[in-house]
Design a protein around this motif. Structure first.
Motif, PDB file in Angstrom:
ATOM      1  N   GLY A   7      36.662  13.012  46.518  1.00  0.00           N
ATOM      2  CA  GLY A   7      37.073  14.367  46.152  1.00  0.00           C
ATOM      3  C   GLY A   7      36.481  15.522  46.925  1.00  0.00           C
ATOM      4  O   GLY A   7      35.986  16.474  46.317  1.00  0.00           O
ATOM      5  N   TYR A   8      36.546  15.457  48.240  1.00  0.00           N
ATOM      6  CA  TYR A   8      35.968  16.544  49.032  1.00  0.00           C
ATOM      7  C   TYR A   8      36.982  17.016  50.068  1.00  0.00           C
ATOM      8  O   TYR A   8      37.062  16.451  51.164  1.00  0.00           O
ATOM      9  N   ALA A   9      37.763  18.020  49.731  1.00  0.00           N
ATOM     10  CA  ALA A   9      38.739  18.551  50.692  1.00  0.00           C
ATOM     11  C   ALA A   9      38.052  19.639  51.511  1.00  0.00           C
ATOM     12  O   ALA A   9      38.490  20.792  51.543  1.00  0.00           O
ATOM     13  N   THR A  10      36.970  19.269  52.168  1.00  0.00           N
ATOM     14  CA  THR A  10      36.142  20.279  52.839  1.00  0.00           C
ATOM     15  C   THR A  10      36.609  20.592  54.242  1.00  0.00           C
ATOM     16  O   THR A  10      36.220  21.609  54.804  1.00  0.00           O
ATOM     17  N   GLY A  11      37.393  19.693  54.848  1.00  0.00           N
ATOM     18  CA  GLY A  11      37.880  20.010  56.188  1.00  0.00           C
ATOM     19  C   GLY A  11      37.965  18.801  57.099  1.00  0.00           C
ATOM     20  O   GLY A  11      37.817  17.655  56.679  1.00  0.00           O
ATOM     21  N   GLU A  12      38.202  19.113  58.375  1.00  0.00           N
ATOM     22  CA  GLU A  12      38.523  18.077  59.367  1.00  0.00           C
ATOM     23  C   GLU A  12      37.410  17.042  59.503  1.00  0.00           C
ATOM     24  O   GLU A  12      37.673  15.837  59.646  1.00  0.00           O
ATOM     25  N   ASN A  13      36.150  17.502  59.518  1.00  0.00           N
ATOM     26  CA  ASN A  13      35.045  16.557  59.760  1.00  0.00           C
ATOM     27  C   ASN A  13      34.961  15.522  58.647  1.00  0.00           C
ATOM     28  O   ASN A  13      34.728  14.335  58.900  1.00  0.00           O
ATOM     29  N   TYR A  14      35.171  15.968  57.411  1.00  0.00           N
ATOM     30  CA  TYR A  14      35.138  15.000  56.310  1.00  0.00           C
ATOM     31  C   TYR A  14      36.329  14.053  56.368  1.00  0.00           C
ATOM     32  O   TYR A  14      36.185  12.839  56.181  1.00  0.00           O
ATOM     33  N   PHE A  15      37.504  14.571  56.644  1.00  0.00           N
ATOM     34  CA  PHE A  15      38.688  13.700  56.667  1.00  0.00           C
ATOM     35  C   PHE A  15      38.531  12.614  57.738  1.00  0.00           C
ATOM     36  O   PHE A  15      38.843  11.455  57.504  1.00  0.00           O
TER      37      PHE A  15
END
Ligand code: SF4
Length: 588
Positions: free
Chosen positions: A431-439
């Motif tokens: 559950g972390y829609a924090t951005g490109e690096n996380y994805f």
């Protein structure tokens, strides 16, 4: 220093077992390194996950039982979800029970002829026919297993699967001591495939420490304990626990709502950590050997009679479960989320994957990609009963649609349509829609987990979109986490268990040679894990990040698909390089 580990191997097909001394601790350290070493010995990269000979491995590390928060266990197996070598980590009492059973790892191969329970202790080993438990849910199985083996209460760990594991749902979990799980990537289906309904590990022996080491050990233990209990950062895990993250992530536009169609919503206040604590929290509890106690147990009251008659149940909750069966399904009432968590628990489903899979199914139904003929329930965001019905169908694989969905949302989308909005990053997203690096970090990461590396934190801390810096950060952070997971420590304590602190702890136990080369050995374990994952079929060049992840907006603004692609390609090359340079262990 013990340069080897004593492990127990049980073959369920023949009923035979043997105790082995595995040498080479200076190479594999313990925990995830030991699990990788054992997979090399017992596993066959060419065989499918369902092959009975594939091992299910549970490994602890050199510090387990000696220091606080060294309380986890690494499970190593071939994932029914990905078909690749995988790890899952869990706490509870299992780590200490294994230590006090005298073994540093348990390796289970084969398939029992009838549903069975494996009972392991320092002076006992039994494969018990429990065919009458097949079909029972996680709760009644736990109750009956406690009656079957009533000895060693408090020093005993009980693992079990529910109907989802029996049915081979690719994200079935293993329940550990009620409130902890080997949740992700299908360890429960591996147990089910082995006809193994339960495992009981009895910590029925004692541990000795050489007299000359006791003083320095006591001093180091006290210092570590103070560092853990004196830290504000650990206090938050006990107080509101990880659900503390709901409000801040929602404010950052980084909390997935309704299958990631939104990243924030005012309804967060009704499902926040503060709301759970105020309205539902009953108590906190802890894994064995942990002074923090981050496990939050809520009280679920269910009215069953008109004269104010209630059932009450205790259900644990955390940030990720609240996201998966809460905001991702648009749920706006905390008690209803607790109800869904209890259902997922009862069936033995991985709560993150089943929530995200149902979120995809809901949007697919909304868009007409599937019909109610497939879903068998009028799935709609923020509705309790349809989701309760669907969880049952998912666990029991009631029809072809749920059979496909039980292999993962991406697999179901490949059959029915809707791949663009299947929120899958290797497995259903955390559950972390924090951005490109996380994805990128979850899609390419070893466990396809937010815990592989700090991609989510990197997104929040770094404004720059620089590929080389980001790849270096992901790889370095993964290596630091591997170092802790070789011991096997709780990652919540990774700021206390720095390389220096781990070296001191190893030193006082007599592992001085390990302490001296810890960073290099962790790098070798890192490479070995990647080599095993690639040998079992992982090709980082084929990773796809669905379109939904490019469409969202966070506090940083719109996603940058070009950066995300470039980062993915660079990370893939680094993974391939690490895998190619992995050391040889068992041949030496
Ligand atoms: S902090 Fe939580 S998860 Fe970690 S060991 Fe303690 S109780 Fe278990």
């Amino acid at each position: 220093m013990r340069t080897s580990a004593k492990i127990l191997h049980v073959d369920l097909s023949s009923g035979e077992s043997d105790i082995q001394e595995i040498s080479g601790r200076e190479m594999w350290l313990g925990g995830c390194g030991l699990a990788a070493c054992l997979f090399e010995r017992f596993g066959d990269p060419a065989q499918p996950p369902s092959a009975p000979a594939q091992p299910l491995i549970f490994a602890i590390g050199p510090l387990t039982g000696y220091f606080p928060l060294q309380s986890k266990v690494v499970a190593g197996f071939v994932s029914p979800y990905t078909g690749q070598y995988a790890e899952s980590h869990a706490g509870g009492r299992l780590g200490l029970a294994l230590r006090f059973s005298g073994f540093e790892a348990l390796v289970v191969t084969g398939r029992a002829s009838t549903p069975s329970c494996l009972i392991v202790g320092s002076r006992q080993l039994q494969i018990k026919d429990v065919h009458y438990l097949w079909g029972h849910d996680v709760f009644s199985t736990g109750k009956l297993l406690r009656q079957i083996h009533s000895q060693h209460s408090g020093h005993r760990s009980i693992l079990r699967i529910g109907p989802a594991g029996e049915q081979g749902v690719a994200y079935a979990a293993i329940n550990v001591d009620t409130y902890r799980h080997f949740g992700r990537l299908g360890a429960g289906a591996v147990m089910g495939g082995k006809h193994l309904k339960g495992i009981i590990v009895a910590g029925d022996a004692s541990l000795d420490l050489p007299k000359e080491r006791r003083k320095s050990y006591n001093e180091t233990y006290t210092q570590v304990h103070h560092a853990i209990t004196g830290q504000d950062v650990m206090r938050k895990y006990h107080d509101l626990g990880t659900p503390e993250n709901l409000e801040p992530l929602n404010a950052l536009q980084a909390l997935p709502w309704r299958n990631l169609q939104a990243t924030n919503d005012p309804a967060v206040s009704s499902i926040s950590g503060e709301t759970f604590a105020r309205d539902l929290l009953l108590r906190q509890t802890a894994c064995a050997g942990c002074p923090v106690g981050c496990i939050h147990v809520g009280l679920l009251r269910e009215r069953f009679g008109s004269d104010h008659e209630f059932f009450y149940r205790q259900v644990s909750y955390d940030y990720e479960p609240i996201f998966a069966l809460g905001s991702m399904l648009g749920m706006e009432r905390a008690s209803e989320i607790l109800t869904l968590l209890e259902d997922a628990e009862r069936y033995g489903l991985d709560v993150i994957s089943c929530g995200v899979a149902l979120a995809w199914a809901t949007e697919a139904l909304e868009k007409g990609v599937v019909t109610e003929k497939e879903t068998l329930a009028p799935l709609a965001f923020n509705t309790l009963e349809p989701y309760r019905t669907a969880l049952g169908h998912l666990a029991l694989r009631s029809n072809e649609f749920y059979h496909a969905l039980g292999r993962g949302a991406a697999r179901a989308a490949a059959e029915y349509g809707g791949t663009d909005f299947a929120c899958v990053l290797g497995q259903e997203m955390a559950g972390y829609a924090t951005g490109e690096n996380y994805f990128v970090s979850q899609a390419y990461g070893f466990r396809h987990s937010h815990l592989d590396s700090g991609g989510y934190a990197y997104d929040q801390n770094e404004g720059e979109r620089d590929v080389d810096t980001a790849v270096t950060a992901l790889v370095d952070d993964e290596r630091q986490r591997i170092m802790v997971s070789c011991m096997v420590g709780c990652l919540f304590a990774r700021k206390v268990y720095t390389a220096e602190q781990l070296q001191t702890c190893l030193d006082v136990l007599g592992y001085s040679a390990l302490a001296a080369g810890l960073e290099d050995r962790a790098a070798a374990v890192q490479a070995k894990r990647w080599a095993l994952k690639c040998a079992t079929g992982f090709d980082p060049d084929t990773v796809v990040i669905p379109r939904r992840f490019q469409e969202i907006t966070t506090w940083k603004g719109a996603m940058d698909p070009a950066y995300m692609n470039e980062l993915g390609r660079a990370y893939a090359r680094t993974i391939q390089r690490m895998a190619a340079n992995a050391p040889r262990w068992n041949e030496e």
